[in-house]
Design a protein around this motif. Structure first.
Motif, PDB file in Angstrom:
ATOM      1  N   TYR A  51       0.372 -12.910   2.579  1.00  0.00           N
ATOM      2  CA  TYR A  51      -0.938 -12.360   2.251  1.00  0.00           C
ATOM      3  C   TYR A  51      -1.775 -13.288   1.381  1.00  0.00           C
ATOM      4  CZ  TYR A  51       1.201  -8.209   4.186  1.00  0.00           C
ATOM      5  OH  TYR A  51       1.833  -7.333   5.043  1.00  0.00           O
ATOM      6  N   TYR A 407      10.268  -4.862   4.705  1.00  0.00           N
ATOM      7  CA  TYR A 407       9.329  -4.242   5.657  1.00  0.00           C
ATOM      8  C   TYR A 407       8.005  -5.018   5.706  1.00  0.00           C
ATOM      9  CZ  TYR A 407       5.821  -1.073   7.461  1.00  0.00           C
ATOM     10  OH  TYR A 407       4.775  -0.551   8.181  1.00  0.00           O
ATOM     11  N   SER A 411       5.939  -5.852   8.969  1.00  0.00           N
ATOM     12  CA  SER A 411       5.703  -4.402   9.119  1.00  0.00           C
ATOM     13  C   SER A 411       6.715  -3.818  10.099  1.00  0.00           C
ATOM     14  CB  SER A 411       4.282  -4.127   9.599  1.00  0.00           C
ATOM     15  OG  SER A 411       3.365  -4.583   8.656  1.00  0.00           O
TER      16      SER A 411
ATOM     17  N   PHE B 110      12.396   6.653   5.814  1.00  0.00           N
ATOM     18  CA  PHE B 110      11.088   5.976   5.875  1.00  0.00           C
ATOM     19  C   PHE B 110      10.426   6.307   7.221  1.00  0.00           C
ATOM     20  CE2 PHE B 110       9.133   1.861   4.028  1.00  0.00           C
ATOM     21  CZ  PHE B 110       7.893   2.111   4.606  1.00  0.00           C
ATOM     22  N   TYR B 115       6.833   6.338   3.450  1.00  0.00           N
ATOM     23  CA  TYR B 115       7.303   5.546   2.320  1.00  0.00           C
ATOM     24  C   TYR B 115       7.625   6.389   1.072  1.00  0.00           C
ATOM     25  CZ  TYR B 115       6.827   3.000  -1.998  1.00  0.00           C
ATOM     26  OH  TYR B 115       7.037   2.549  -3.271  1.00  0.00           O
ATOM     27  N   PHE B 148       5.212   0.803  -6.714  1.00  0.00           N
ATOM     28  CA  PHE B 148       5.424  -0.022  -5.516  1.00  0.00           C
ATOM     29  C   PHE B 148       4.403   0.340  -4.428  1.00  0.00           C
ATOM     30  CE2 PHE B 148      10.189  -0.114  -6.743  1.00  0.00           C
ATOM     31  CZ  PHE B 148       9.922  -1.058  -7.708  1.00  0.00           C
ATOM     32  N   PHE B 152       2.209  -2.608  -2.896  1.00  0.00           N
ATOM     33  CA  PHE B 152       2.357  -3.064  -1.507  1.00  0.00           C
ATOM     34  C   PHE B 152       1.259  -2.531  -0.586  1.00  0.00           C
ATOM     35  CE2 PHE B 152       6.623  -3.845  -3.122  1.00  0.00           C
ATOM     36  CZ  PHE B 152       6.892  -5.083  -2.571  1.00  0.00           C
ATOM     37  N   MET B 156      -1.834  -5.109  -1.748  1.00  0.00           N
ATOM     38  CA  MET B 156      -1.595  -6.124  -0.709  1.00  0.00           C
ATOM     39  C   MET B 156      -2.100  -5.698   0.666  1.00  0.00           C
ATOM     40  SD  MET B 156       2.194  -7.406  -1.793  1.00  0.00           S
ATOM     41  CE  MET B 156       2.581  -7.965  -0.161  1.00  0.00           C
ATOM     42  N   VAL B 158      -0.593  -3.778   2.921  1.00  0.00           N
ATOM     43  CA  VAL B 158       0.440  -3.753   3.967  1.00  0.00           C
ATOM     44  C   VAL B 158       0.227  -2.508   4.837  1.00  0.00           C
ATOM     45  CG1 VAL B 158       2.936  -3.554   4.357  1.00  0.00           C
ATOM     46  CG2 VAL B 158       2.078  -4.965   2.491  1.00  0.00           C
ATOM     47  N   PHE B 159       0.449  -2.661   6.145  1.00  0.00           N
ATOM     48  CA  PHE B 159       0.291  -1.519   7.067  1.00  0.00           C
ATOM     49  C   PHE B 159       1.348  -0.458   6.752  1.00  0.00           C
ATOM     50  CE2 PHE B 159       1.921   0.405  11.026  1.00  0.00           C
ATOM     51  CZ  PHE B 159       0.830   1.192  11.333  1.00  0.00           C
ATOM     52  N   GLU B 160       0.879   0.779   6.557  1.00  0.00           N
ATOM     53  CA  GLU B 160       1.812   1.877   6.256  1.00  0.00           C
ATOM     54  C   GLU B 160       2.109   2.637   7.539  1.00  0.00           C
ATOM     55  OE1 GLU B 160       0.347   4.615   3.355  1.00  0.00           O
ATOM     56  OE2 GLU B 160       2.258   5.690   3.244  1.00  0.00           O
ATOM     57  N   PRO B 161       3.360   2.631   7.994  1.00  0.00           N
ATOM     58  CA  PRO B 161       3.651   3.285   9.275  1.00  0.00           C
ATOM     59  C   PRO B 161       3.530   4.805   9.158  1.00  0.00           C
ATOM     60  CG  PRO B 161       5.682   2.582   8.233  1.00  0.00           C
ATOM     61  CD  PRO B 161       4.578   2.132   7.342  1.00  0.00           C
TER      62      PRO B 161
END
Lengths: 505, 175
Positions: A51, A407, A411, B110, B115, B148, B152, B156, B158-161
């Motif tokens: 990133y 993760y 992802s 998860f 998350y 966290f 994250f 950042m 980050v893609f959260e599923p």
């Protein structure tokens, strides 16, 4: 001139500078926490580098590695527990000084010795990498294959207490690298019908599993019920907290010798700071006028190992930058970051990505100054704060952050599962004395080795005989044979343990 | 070295040899399994140079030989002088195995609950297994999970599923 440009790049980018400062602080703190190593911290943070820009990413991780080596000395001196294996020899004189109320003096000695040692190694890296790269540009696939074999065998033979287990560990890492599509024919290998494995194993879950999750499991297997707060013995007089110029001068010969030993050890693939610090301590004690007092709390006994373990840092990067072959776990992880950002590592890197390489050198030098300042003025404070947090509260959080970190890279929950699997494998490797570091380095090296061998044979009219016509390749094949023979011979001659060798040194 | 030291080092050497035997056999089995799998790698016989099988099979062969030597030495009660293994079956089952099961359960949680719930439960159970008790036990998990999450998924990006069953964060955001 290029180095000055590197400094200009760093100072003109506040983000990169911020990451260097964060790397210095984080490295010292992580290094000071017993059980947590700079390698583990870098493994957890590699996904973050997806990133950010490549220079900030590389500078951040590189400085963590440097500061982490120094940070290990804080807990070694204050709590008689080395934060990292690199600080194992610092305990011998560091903790006795704390018991005498001279913790401040000991920490300042460690700070200045680490910074000078690291600076020496960094200068060697800056001068040496480009010089060696000029030579290695002329090498072809057969020479490269010989270099890979040399690295495999040297790492395997020196990294573990058993040569056999060291080489088995490298082969295990190499076998993991075979998973995925064949680099030349694109045929699937060891994919077991799983689509996620077609691109091969990702380095991130492997690093997190083998270095971080396995460490959490190792800590879980320890009995922490006896962990208590450490009593701090206050200085009896103000001089005990200060390091005078006369004392620095007294240490300089040992720092010089330690830096030289560390620099040489750093050049050898797989031989890390832990070896350098003991060699420097043994050598320093043998030559010192007050050698009989080493082990009772003398500053020279801190200066020698601390300068050596930090001097390893710079030279250990030379094989990576000049050849594209990582010689240490941190170098292997940095290679991963270079690859993430699409930068080809090898002798051409000085031409294709010179700005990044010289920026990285400049970041290393700035990082040394920063962790020296943190160490000189704040190491006692950091030590006290770490002592307040029980380890049992740190590790559950690390397990969670390791999983999320795994993760983050792609992802992918599949990667999290892989990290957990490698956590168990890493734990089993640790308790059976197989080397996780050797496995990771081999995992990174193996694809290059395979490609070099196959290219060599495509170039050859006489199959494997091509290696016989290449004197440089033959020389690289001979090095590990000589090194392993030497180790077996010395083992046959003397079955003394390193501790016994130190006693007799 | 006195008699008790000798017997203690002797016991350690025998323990290491036993572990080496098991490690050697495990390496041998892994090498055998991978070698059999390598036979499924398609090979183009008209290709010049080495086939895609060569390197994997060479690694398997070397691993098998070294694994066999390790196992053979272990069976004879021999180990490298400085080599001291530390594996303890009881500790592995009582302390490491529950934690490793927890880490695999985290992946599953998860996927099903997203998350936040997964991390909250994992850190709670992890803290308990590590022996954290009292106020620290109650506070550690929610603080760390949120920290966290912010680091994250917030900072950042980050893609959260999406959770397959229920995600508490989606519910909270919709309130």
């Amino acid at each position: 001139m290029d180095l000055i440009n590197g400094f200009i790049t760093i100072f003109s980018s506040p983000i990169t500078m911020l990451f260097i400062v964060m790397g210095s602080v984080l490295g010292v703190v992580v290094g000071a926490v017993p059980g947590l190593t700079a390698s583990a911290a870098i493994a957890m943070l590699v996904p973050i580098t997806y990133y950010i820009d490549p220079l900030s990413a590389l500078a951040f991780l590189y400085v963590i590695g440097k500061a982490g080596r120094f940070g290990g000395s804080i807990s070694a001196i204050l709590f008689n527990t080395p934060g990292t294996t690199a600080a194992a020899a610092t305990i011998l004189d560091g903790h006795p000084m704390t018991q005498k109320g001279q913790a401040g003096k000991a920490l300042k000695t460690a700070s200045i010795s680490s910074a000078i040692g690291d600076f020496t190694g960094e200068i060697l890296l800056i001068c040496g990498a480009l010089t060696i790269a000029t030579f290695t540009k002329q090498l072809g696939p057969p020479e490269y294959f010989a270099i890979y074999v040399c690295a495999f065998l040297i790492i395997g033979s020196v990294i573990s207490s058993s040569v056999l287990k060291g080489i088995v560990s490298t082969l295990f890492g190499a076998s993991l690298a075979m998973i995925g599509l064949d680099p030349i024919t694109s045929e699937p290998r060891f994919t077991f019908g799983t689509i996620e494995l077609y691109n091969g194993l990702s380095l991130v879950p492997l690093l997190i599993g083998l270095f971080v999750i396995s460490e959490v499991f190792t800590q879980a297997s320890h009995d922490h019920s006896k962990d208590g707060r450490h009593d701090t013995i206050k200085a009896k007089n103000p001089d005990d907290d200060h390091l005078s110029m006369a004392e620095v001068k007294r240490c300089l010969p040992f720092i010089g010798k330690g830096s030289a030993i560390g620099s040489v050890v750093g050049l050898l693939p797989g031989v890390g700071s832990a070896v350098a610090c003991f060699v420097a301590y043994g050598e320093g004690r043998r030559k010192a006028k007050n050698g009989d007092k080493w082990g009772t709390g003398v500053i020279e006994g801190i200066a020698a190992p601390e300068s050596a373990n930090n001097a390893v840092s710079g030279p250990s990067m030379i094989p990576l930058l000049a050849l594209g072959v990582p010689g240490s776990t941190i170098a292997a992880m940095l290679l991963g970051v270079f690859m993430i950002h699409g930068i080809q590592v090898g002798p051409q890197i000085f031409e294709t990505s010179g700005d990044i390489v010289y920026g990285l050198f400049a970041a290393g030098l700035i990082g040394i100054v920063l962790y020296f300042l943190i160490g000189w003025f704040g190491s006692a404070f950091i030590g006290r704060q770490i002592d307040k947090v029980p380890p049992i509260m740190i590790y559950p959080s690390i397990l969670a952050v390791a999983c999320v970190s795994a993760y983050t890279a792609r992802s992918s929950l599949f990667d999290v599962g892989l990290a957990c699997l490698f956590g168990v494998i890493g734990y089993l490797m640790r308790v059976t004395n197989l080397s996780t570091a050797a496995a990771v380095i081999a995992f990174v090296l193996a694809p290059g080795a395979e490609q070099a061998l196959r290219q060599s044979l495509l170039l050859s009219d006489n199959g494997f005989a091509i290696f016989m016509d290449r004197p440089v390749a033959l020389a690289f094949f001979a090095i590990p044979v000589f090194a392993i023979s030497l180790r077996i011979y010395s083992r046959m001659r003397s079955e003394k343990t390193p501790a016994e060798m130190l006693d007799t040194a | 070295m006195n008699t008790s030291d000798l017997s203690s080092s002797d016991r350690q050497a025998r323990k290491t040899a036993r572990h080496d035997l098991a490690t050697g056999l495990a390496i041998l089995a892994l090498a055998g399994f991978l070698f059999i799998e390598s036979l499924d790698i398609p090979v183009d016989l008209e290709d010049a140079g080495l086939s895609a099988r060569f390197f994997p099979q060479a690694i398997c062969g070397l691993m098998a030989v070294l694994g066999a030597i390790l196992a053979f030495n272990g069976a004879r009660g021999q180990s490298a002088p400085d080599d001291k293994t530390t594996f303890d079956g009881k500790i592995f089952i009582s302390k490491v195995l529950p934690l490793s099961v927890l880490s695999f359960a985290y992946v599953w949680l998860f996927q099903l609950f997203g998350y936040t719930t997964a991390t909250l439960i994992t850190v709670y159970i992890g803290s308990y297994l590590f022996g954290v008790r009292g106020k620290a036990f109650l506070l550690l998990s929610p603080i760390m999970s949120l920290l966290f999450y912010y680091l994250f998924f917030g900072l950042m990006g980050v893609f959260e599923p999406p959770a397959e069953i229920f995600d508490v964060m989606v519910y909270l955001k919709n309130l």
